[in-house]
Design a protein around this motif. Structure first.
Motif, PDB file in Angstrom:
ATOM      1  N   LEU A 141       0.896  -1.160  -0.080  1.00  0.00           N
ATOM      2  CA  LEU A 141      -0.287   0.008  -0.268  1.00  0.00           C
ATOM      3  C   LEU A 141       0.952   1.797  -0.254  1.00  0.00           C
ATOM      4  O   LEU A 141       0.628   1.809  -0.742  1.00  0.00           O
ATOM      5  N   LYS A 142       1.681   1.120   0.579  1.00  0.00           N
ATOM      6  CA  LYS A 142       2.742   2.458   0.798  1.00  0.00           C
ATOM      7  C   LYS A 142       3.567   2.783  -0.124  1.00  0.00           C
ATOM      8  O   LYS A 142       3.683   3.434  -1.155  1.00  0.00           O
ATOM      9  N   SER A 143       3.956   1.518  -1.789  1.00  0.00           N
ATOM     10  CA  SER A 143       4.682   1.962  -2.665  1.00  0.00           C
ATOM     11  C   SER A 143       3.014   2.383  -3.581  1.00  0.00           C
ATOM     12  O   SER A 143       3.621   2.848  -4.698  1.00  0.00           O
ATOM     13  N   VAL A 144       1.837   2.489  -3.614  1.00  0.00           N
ATOM     14  CA  VAL A 144       0.929   2.996  -3.786  1.00  0.00           C
ATOM     15  C   VAL A 144       1.115   4.159  -3.705  1.00  0.00           C
ATOM     16  O   VAL A 144       0.658   5.531  -4.908  1.00  0.00           O
ATOM     17  N   LEU A 145       1.082   4.220  -2.666  1.00  0.00           N
ATOM     18  CA  LEU A 145       1.054   5.866  -2.220  1.00  0.00           C
ATOM     19  C   LEU A 145       1.414   6.441  -2.672  1.00  0.00           C
ATOM     20  O   LEU A 145       1.860   8.118  -2.989  1.00  0.00           O
ATOM     21  N   ASP A 146       3.007   6.064  -2.122  1.00  0.00           N
ATOM     22  CA  ASP A 146       4.614   6.761  -3.105  1.00  0.00           C
ATOM     23  C   ASP A 146       4.599   6.942  -4.077  1.00  0.00           C
ATOM     24  O   ASP A 146       4.852   8.126  -5.016  1.00  0.00           O
ATOM     25  N   GLU A 192       0.208  11.896   5.120  1.00  0.00           N
ATOM     26  CA  GLU A 192       0.426  11.294   6.636  1.00  0.00           C
ATOM     27  C   GLU A 192      -0.543  10.614   6.248  1.00  0.00           C
ATOM     28  O   GLU A 192       0.149   9.373   6.827  1.00  0.00           O
ATOM     29  N   LYS A 193      -1.784  10.851   6.522  1.00  0.00           N
ATOM     30  CA  LYS A 193      -2.818   9.898   7.344  1.00  0.00           C
ATOM     31  C   LYS A 193      -3.193   9.512   6.545  1.00  0.00           C
ATOM     32  O   LYS A 193      -3.856   7.731   7.539  1.00  0.00           O
ATOM     33  N   TRP A 251       1.880   9.922  -4.663  1.00  0.00           N
ATOM     34  CA  TRP A 251       2.294  11.436  -4.515  1.00  0.00           C
ATOM     35  C   TRP A 251       3.258  11.909  -5.467  1.00  0.00           C
ATOM     36  O   TRP A 251       3.442  13.083  -5.278  1.00  0.00           O
ATOM     37  N   ASN A 252       3.715  10.783  -5.597  1.00  0.00           N
ATOM     38  CA  ASN A 252       5.077  11.848  -6.706  1.00  0.00           C
ATOM     39  C   ASN A 252       4.587  11.947  -7.859  1.00  0.00           C
ATOM     40  O   ASN A 252       5.481  12.729  -8.503  1.00  0.00           O
ATOM     41  N   GLN A 253       3.432  11.530  -8.657  1.00  0.00           N
ATOM     42  CA  GLN A 253       2.692  12.055  -9.266  1.00  0.00           C
ATOM     43  C   GLN A 253       2.109  13.269  -9.499  1.00  0.00           C
ATOM     44  O   GLN A 253       2.455  14.289 -10.415  1.00  0.00           O
TER      45      GLN A 253
END
Length: 324
Positions: free
Chosen positions: A183-188, A219-220, A191-193
């Motif tokens: 999930l963190k990899s998807v969020l990152d 962050e939430k 966010w990078n986009q």
């Protein structure tokens, strides 16, 4: 189940900057046609569990009326219900909606499709902006207690096999697509986009309310992903038919071990339970779902661990094991 493809885009109208938008497939008959080459004259789509959206709703409405009084603990009713729904897809759909703590479901953002008469009904996921905000949210309890919107799920949850498959599937997903790392990899990636456009978006429309607010929301979401499994396991525990006091003493052999450990235990009833191994620092280093049957159970695990002392936990039982 079907999930709409989605991506973030920057929009310009007549050359004027118009901000960040989410481009999403439309959950309609064209989606079914494009993805499954279905005949549009045969497709049915229902929204909000009972409102016709496209095609002939008669078969769904008949099933929806029938399941109100059905008893899925009985083999005939269970077999009929399983014939009408894409049950593996329904399980995945409900798990995603509940694990993501969608605050706008199940009484909203619901569509059900059928590619042709007699085919199983499938769920469609879309519009997920109510997800990933409250890790403590009791999503399963909510989904089972919202009147007409709870009818189908509540009946299926009465069925022991459905509960077994539901819990089993969660244990699979919690180590893959629901894991914090994934999930963190998807969020990152998301966010990078978009982070390079946040300030320009804010200056153009003053939305979000501040640039810092946008960073705080990310962050939430990260915090949600770290904490959600803990809360979700607590909510799922009543549906794990194997309770701690139904497990006999766990035996491990050999101990110490090298490559594999054989686990032996007795249970009073079948169900799913998590087996986990922790190192001396209390970190979980191995976990998998155990699908137990009533009576004696013997199974072998192959944890890839470094030499050292560990604690194996199964239900409420703990045992020290040593890796050579």
């Amino acid at each position: 189940f079907d999930a709409m493809a989605v991506r973030e885009v920057v929009v310009f109208i007549n050359g004027e900057y118009w901000g960040i938008y989410t481009l999403e497939e439309s959950p309609d008959e064209r989606y079914i046609k494009d993805h499954y080459n279905a005949d549009l004259d045969s497709v049915t789509i229902i929204k909000y569990w009972g409102v016709p959206n496209y095609g002939d709703p008669a078969e769904w409405l008949s099933f929806y009326t029938w399941i109100r009084d059905a008893d899925l603990t009985q083999p005939d009713d269970s077999a009929y219900a399983y014939s009408k729904m894409d049950v593996p897809g329904f399980i995945d759909y409900v798990l995603f909606e509940t694990f993501s703590a969608n605050l706008d479901w199940p009484d909203n953002n619901v569509k059900i499709s059928q590619m042709a008469p007699g085919r199983p009904f499938r769920m469609m996921f879309y519009d997920g902006d109510g997800c990933f905000s409250r890790p403590e949210y009791q999503a399963i309890d909510h989904a089972l207690h919202v009147g007409l919107s709870s009818r189908v799920l509540s009946r299926f949850m009465e069925n022991k096999d459905f509960r077994f498959q539901f819990c089993k599937r969660y244990f699979e997903l919690k180590h893959t697509f629901f894991s914090y790392g994934f999930l963190k990899s998807v969020l990152d990636e998301y966010w990078n986009q978009v982070k390079g456009e946040v300030e320009r978006q804010y200056h153009r429309f003053h939305f979000p309310w501040s640039v810092n607010r946008c960073y705080a929301d990310v962050e939430k979401a990260d915090e949600f992903m770290r904490l959600r499994d803990q809360y979700f396991m607590e909510e799922l525990s009543p549906y794990l038919d194997v309770k701690e006091n139904n497990l006999a003493v766990v035996s491990c052999h050999p101990n110490p071990f090298t490559d594999e450990v054989q686990i032996m235990l007795d249970v009073e009833q079948s169900g799913v339970v998590e087996l986990a191994i922790y190192d001396v620092m209390g970190r979980k280093v191995f976990a998998e779902a155990c699908h137990l049957v009533e009576g004696a159970n013997v199974f072998t695990i192959h944890p890839k661990l470094s030499a050292g002392l560990y604690v194996l936990k199964l239900g409420g039982h703990s045992q020290r094991i040593v890796r050579y």
